[in-house]
Write an enzyme that holds these catalytic residues in place. Sequence first.
Site, PDB file in Angstrom:
ATOM      1  N   GLY A 253       1.093  -1.370   0.020  1.00 45.71           N
ATOM      2  CA  GLY A 253      -0.074  -0.317  -0.173  1.00 45.71           C
ATOM      3  C   GLY A 253       0.916   1.393  -0.388  1.00 45.71           C
ATOM      4  CB  SER A 254      -0.092   4.896   0.420  1.00 44.33           C
ATOM      5  OG  SER A 254      -0.070   4.683   2.150  1.00 44.33           O
ATOM      6  CB  THR A 255       4.669   5.991   2.198  1.00 38.25           C
ATOM      7  OG1 THR A 255       5.803   5.279   0.662  1.00 38.25           O
ATOM      8  CG2 THR A 255       6.317   6.289   2.641  1.00 38.25           C
ATOM      9  CB  ALA A 256       1.430   7.905   4.121  1.00 36.92           C
ATOM     10  N   GLY A 258       2.027   2.540   5.356  1.00 40.47           N
ATOM     11  CA  GLY A 258       3.997   0.815   5.538  1.00 40.47           C
ATOM     12  C   GLY A 258       3.772   2.178   7.104  1.00 40.47           C
ATOM     13  CD  GLU A 275       4.889  -3.409  -3.551  1.00 43.39           C
ATOM     14  OE1 GLU A 275       4.998  -2.105  -3.961  1.00 43.39           O
ATOM     15  OE2 GLU A 275       4.449  -4.382  -4.277  1.00 43.39           O
ATOM     16  CD  GLU A 406       2.795   6.157  -5.693  1.00 42.83           C
ATOM     17  OE1 GLU A 406       2.558   4.717  -6.093  1.00 42.83           O
ATOM     18  OE2 GLU A 406       2.292   5.833  -4.243  1.00 42.83           O
TER      19      GLU A 406
END
Length: 826
Positions: A253-256, A258, A275, A406
Site C-alpha cells: 500500500g502507500s508509504t504513509a 506503511g 511493499e 506519487e
Amino acid sequence: MADGAVTQKLSVSDIFSKMSYGPAPESPSTAQAWLDYHKRFFGHFIGGKWVKPENRKVYVTKNPATGETLATTIEGEEPDVDVAVRAAKRAFETWSKLPCHVRARHLYSIARNVQKHQRLLSVLESLDNGKPIRESRDCDIPLVVRHFYHHAGWAQLMDVEMKDWKPVGVVAAIVPWNFPLMLLTWKICPALAMGNTVVLKPASYTRLTALLFAEICAEAGLPPGVFNVVTGNGAFGSKLATHQDVDKVAFTGSTAVGQLLRRSTAGTGKKLSLELGGKSPFIVFDTADLDSVVEGLVDAIWFNQGQVCSAGSRLLMQESIAKDLIARLKQRMQCLRVGDSMDKGIDMGALVDETQKKTITEYVEQARGEGAEVYQVCDGIPQKGLFYPPTLITNVNTVSRVVREEIFGPVLVALTFRTAKEAIALANNSPYGLAGSVWTENLPLALEVAMSLKAGAVWVNGHNIFDAAAGFGGYKESGFGRDGGKEGLYEYVRPAWEERPHPSPGEIKYKTFAAVHGADLSAIPGQMARAALLHTDAIPSVDRTYKLYYGGAQKRPYSMYSRPIFDHCGRALAYVGDCNRKDVRNAVEAAHAAAPGWGKRAAHNRAQIVYYMAENLEVRRAEMAQRLSNLTGVDCAEAEREVDLCIERLFYWGAYCDKYGGTVQETLLYGATVMVREPIGVVAIACPDENPLLSFVSLFAPAIVRGNVVVIVPSERFPLPALELYQVFETSDLPAGVVNILTGSRDHLSKFLVEHQDVQAMWYFGSEKGSKFVEWSSAENVKRTWVSYGTQRDWWNPRQGAGEEFLYHATQCKNIWIPMGEIFAN
C-alpha cells in the site's frame, strides 16, 4: 483510431475505410449470477465458512465504470479479528506439521481450481476495480495461477532449500485495491508454502474477488482456517496487524500507511514486510528504438490507469531525442481508448473511486498553475463513471510536486538529461526506490545504468514485467521485503533455532527516550587507580588513551567527555569517549563517503582485506585474550577460544565475499532475469554486552563483506576489545570509513543513528525498550531494522552467530530483466 461510441450501423467497407473500433463487450452474467447466489451480501470467510456477525455496519461496493451497486459487505470489528486469528492459529498447529508434499498438493489444487474459474475471476475483478477486462483476463489472473504453481514447488522443496528455517505462524496480509487478487496471491502463496496460515484483509474498495477466491480455496480442499478473509476499513486492518497472536504482517500500500504499521507493530516481535509507493523512472537514451519506447510508455504509465506502484511515471529523456519522442508520444496518446472496463477493446478503464479522481485532478491542476504544460486527450472519454484522460506534463523541474510525489493515476511527467551520469542522478533523486526501466540498444550502457539505479526491479527495454520466480519489492521509502522468488520466502520464515519473542517494553516517550547525553553515567575523576609505575625509580607508564575511530582515523569525542570502563570486579580500567549526536553525524558522513567505493570494490579484494584482518588478529592473539580475560573475568583459555572463534568468523565471512552475489532467475521472460544481492548502504549496529569481542566481529563482518559500510557501537559495558581492533583495521588495508566505531551509551547513540536520514539500516542488540524505539523511529525513512527485543543469542553457536540470517539482513535484492529477440521473436 477510436471515434467514441459507435451508434450507427456501419457497412464492412465503412469499417475498413474508417478503421474505427466498435464495442466488444464481455458478458458479466456469470459474475452477476454469483453475486445473486449470495444475495449480494457477504460476511467474513473464516474457518472455511461464511461468518456474518450481527449489528455490523456495511460497505456498498459499486462498479467504478457505471456506478452500479454490486454487493454489500460488512465492516468488521475487533471481535471478528479475534475469531479469524483464533481460527488461523488452530489451523497452524496442523498445517505447519504437514509433510511438504501434502502442502505442495494443496497449492497445486488451488492453482487448478483458479484455472477452472479463471473467466469468472477476471470479470468480477474488472467489475469491482474498474480495470480493463483485457488486463484482468490476460495479466492478473494468469499471474495468480503462475504464483500458485511456482510456490507449490517451493512447498515441496522446503525441507531441502529452506532446511534451516521454519514458519513464523499466523500471517496478517493487508493488500490494496489496484491489483486486489494478484497482490493477495503474492502474500498468501509463500506464506502457505512455508507452513503459515493467513488472515487477509482486502482493500475497502475491492473486496469481492478475495471473497470469491476464499470459496475457491475451500472448494479445492484447503483445510479450514488456513486461509481466512475478513473485511473492514483501515482502522480494522490496524486491529488485525496489532493482534497479539499475529506473528507476521505483510502489507502492500502507500508509504504513509506503511509507516503507521511500522510504528504500531514496533517492539512486538512481529515480522513485517512492506511493499510501498513508488515514483519510478523511465530512462530513454538516444540509442533507443523510439517506437518501442512509446509502446513501453503505454504499458508503464497507462496500464491499469496508472494505478500501479511501479508505474513509469517519470520520463527521463536524453535531450537530443526529447522533441521527437514527445511528438510521437502525443500522437500515440490520441489513439488510446478509454471506456467501460467490460469492453475488450479499450486501453484504459475507470479509476477505483471518486476520491482517487479528485486527488489526481488536484495534482495536475497544481502543476498547471505552476506553469507546467499539460497535454490531455479528452475526446471519447465517457461522461458517466470515474474516468480520467491520459495525461502528459512537461516543462517541470526536479522539485515540482508532480515530479517528487506519487500521483497514482494516468499522469506522466517528463524531464530531460544530457549524460548518463545525469540520468542516474535524476533517477535516484527520489525518496522512493521501487522500480525503473532503461531504454537503449546499447547493452553495456543498459546494464551499467540498471546496476546504478537504487531500485528493487529494473527492466531493460520493457516495463511492468512480473513473474512468480522473481522477487518484487523496494529500496528506501518503497519499503523492504520481497514478493516472489526464493527471496520472497524469507519474509515468512524465521531461523529454525529461534522462538518468536513476546517482549513487554511498555510505553515509551519517543521524543525524550535516551535523548540526554551522559544521563546514564558521569565520568568522575578519581575512579581509576593511580597509573601503574615502571621500574624502581617511579617513572609513570605512558597513558593509554582509547579514542573513537571513524573516517580511518582515531578521534576524540566531540563532546570532550569520557566515561570510565570497569572490569568484572568493578575496578575502573580505562576511559573511553562518551559520544553524542555530533559524533554520530561525523561518523555517518565518513561512512557515506566510503560507501560507493567499498560497494563497487571487487569481491575478491574485499575478501583479501578480511583475511588480512584475521591474520593481524592472530598475531595479537595472546594480548587480546589477556585483555579480554582481565576485563570480563573469563579464564585465559576461554578468552583465547573467543579470539580464535573471531578469527574463524572472519575467515567464514571472508569466504562469503564472492559467494552470495545473486543468481539468474528462471522466469517466463524470453531473456535473462538476473537477481543481484546488493549492499544496503550505511548500516548502523549497536552491539550487545555478552561476548564483547565475538559479538562485535560477528556483526560487523557480514555487513562489510557484502559491500556495506558500518557505524558500530561496541558493547556499552565492555567496549575495550572492539577498540583494540582499530589497530587491526589500520594494518589490514581497510579503506577509511568502512568501519567506524563510536563508544558511549548504546541507547543514546542508537537514537541518533536510527533517526539519521543517511542510515539505511539499523541492527540493535539491546533492551526491549531500545528495540521498540528503534523499530518505531525507523518508520521516518522506512529503514530496515534487525533488533533483539532484549533476548540474548549464543554467539558461540554457528547457527545463531553466523547463519544465513546475517546475509539476509546485509543485502537487498534487485532483479534486472534483460529481454532477447534479435534472432527469434520475443
